[in-house]
Design a protein around this motif. Structure first.
Motif: not given
Length: 366
Positions: A77, A209, A212, A216, A273-274, A276-281
């Motif tokens: 990720r 976006n 994404l 993915e 949010h979509a 951020l959900r696909r990234c680690l922070r």
């Protein structure tokens, strides 16, 4: 040291990437045939980025950074790294590439005009047409119709009509197509490439976006090559690595080892949010005096770091107050102050050093 760590933050090169477990089922990619990472771990920019001794800026100063780097490697990720300017966000990408031997870092600096297409590839159809016209003139053939007067300049990755239908060698299109840093990172390398997407918060609102689907799926299509699949199924194209080319089959690029992607942000905007959900922070905090001293030692030597201790302490005190300061300032000021041994009584030099260390929120000269 925890046994699960592939990246250790030691600053010393090793083959730990070979111990990386297979990806989870939902992050497996099957691009091929596998390609070796170009060159070796000796990225010429690493010495400039990390200093002569290449300290583990992320590892020794922030253990959480080491853990999050490993989580991103395990999960395949992207890693979104947030922090103030000068805290080592981009340096983290170079540290990982150096320690794990992942070759030169692919960099994509972001501006408000950056697009996904620019990161994937650029195609120059006008240049292709121009060269074909020159070839026909040399051979005494009738010249191909020129591009319409209102034709706009080529843009990265935008699908356009093939302007050079008279070129018998359709595979020559590869000479006018260059993969961008993101497009190059997604080639089917046998080891993950390191991709630095710098200052993503400067981008147009749509870019996060747009990224994404690529993150993915780990792949993308080049329409200009897709249209030629029957006549030119394999095309050799240029890449973001200097003097390195790659073969694209059927107009599709699909990764094999998902790249280690570092996206840096100064925390100046919110992301969907979509995305951020696909990234680690990971949030990097400003370095403390000992950590700044380690950076100074790496870049300027132990003697200078010892002499500059008082300057470092004063800088951190000011930084922790109400002003705005960046770590780059203290490194620059220390270099100026100690670059020569005969500046102790030079009033102009000391005034310049104070100007370099001035509050960034203040307008006008320091």
């Amino acid at each position: 040291m925890s046994s699960w760590l592939v990246f250790r933050g030691s600053g010393e090169p090793h083959n730990g990437i070979d111990d990386l477990p297979p990806p989870p089922n939902w992050r497996r990619f099957d691009g091929g045939p596998p390609m070796p990472v170009p060159g070796n771990s000796a990225d010429p920019t690493i010495g400039r980025r990390l200093g002569r001794r290449r300290p583990a800026l992320a590892g020794h100063t922030n253990p959480n950074a080491v853990h999050m780097v490993n989580a991103a490697l395990y999960l395949r990720r992207p890693l979104l790294v947030t922090g103030k300017p000068g805290v080592g966000k981009s340096a983290l990408a170079y540290e990982v590439a150096h320690e794990l031997g992942l070759g030169p870092v692919l960099t994509w600096p972001i501006s408000s005009r950056s697009t996904l297409a620019e990161g994937l590839y650029q195609y120059d159809p006008i240049g292709r047409l121009r060269e074909e016209n020159l070839r026909q003139l040399r051979e005494g053939q009738p010249r191909t119709d020129s591009v319409a007067a209102d034709a706009s300049p080529p843009t990265g990755g935008v699908s356009r009509p093939d302007l050079n239908g008279t070129d018998a060698d359709e595979a020559s299109i590869g000479r006018y197509l260059t993969l961008g840093p993101l497009g190059t990172a997604l080639l089917p390398y046998d080891r993950p490439r390191v991709l630095l997407i710098d200052e993503i918060d400067k981008s147009d609102i749509d870019l996060p976006n747009d990224l994404l689907n690529v993150f993915e799926e780990g792949e993308y299509v080049i329409p200009e090559l897709r249209r030629l699949t029957k006549t030119a199924p394999r095309v050799n194209v240029l890449t973001a690595d200097e003097d390195v080319s790659a073969t694209v089959s059927a107009g599709r690029v699909r990764c094999r080892a998902f790249p280690f992607v570092v996206l840096t942000s100064n925390g100046e905007r919110e992301f969907p949010h979509a995305f951020l959900r696909r990234c680690l922070r990971l949030t990097l905090t400003e370095p403390e005096p000992d950590q700044i001293a380690a950076m100074v030692e790496a870049h300027l030597g132990a003697d200078v770091a010892a002499k500059a201790r008082e300057m470092i302490e004063a800088f951190v005190t000011n930084r922790n107050g109400t002003g705005v300061y960046a770590t780059d300032q203290i490194l620059s000021a220390i270099y100026l102050r100690f670059s020569r041994s005969d500046t102790d009584s030079d009033a102009a030099m000391m005034q310049t050093v104070r100007a370099v260390l001035s509050d960034l929120s203040m307008s006008g000269p320091g």
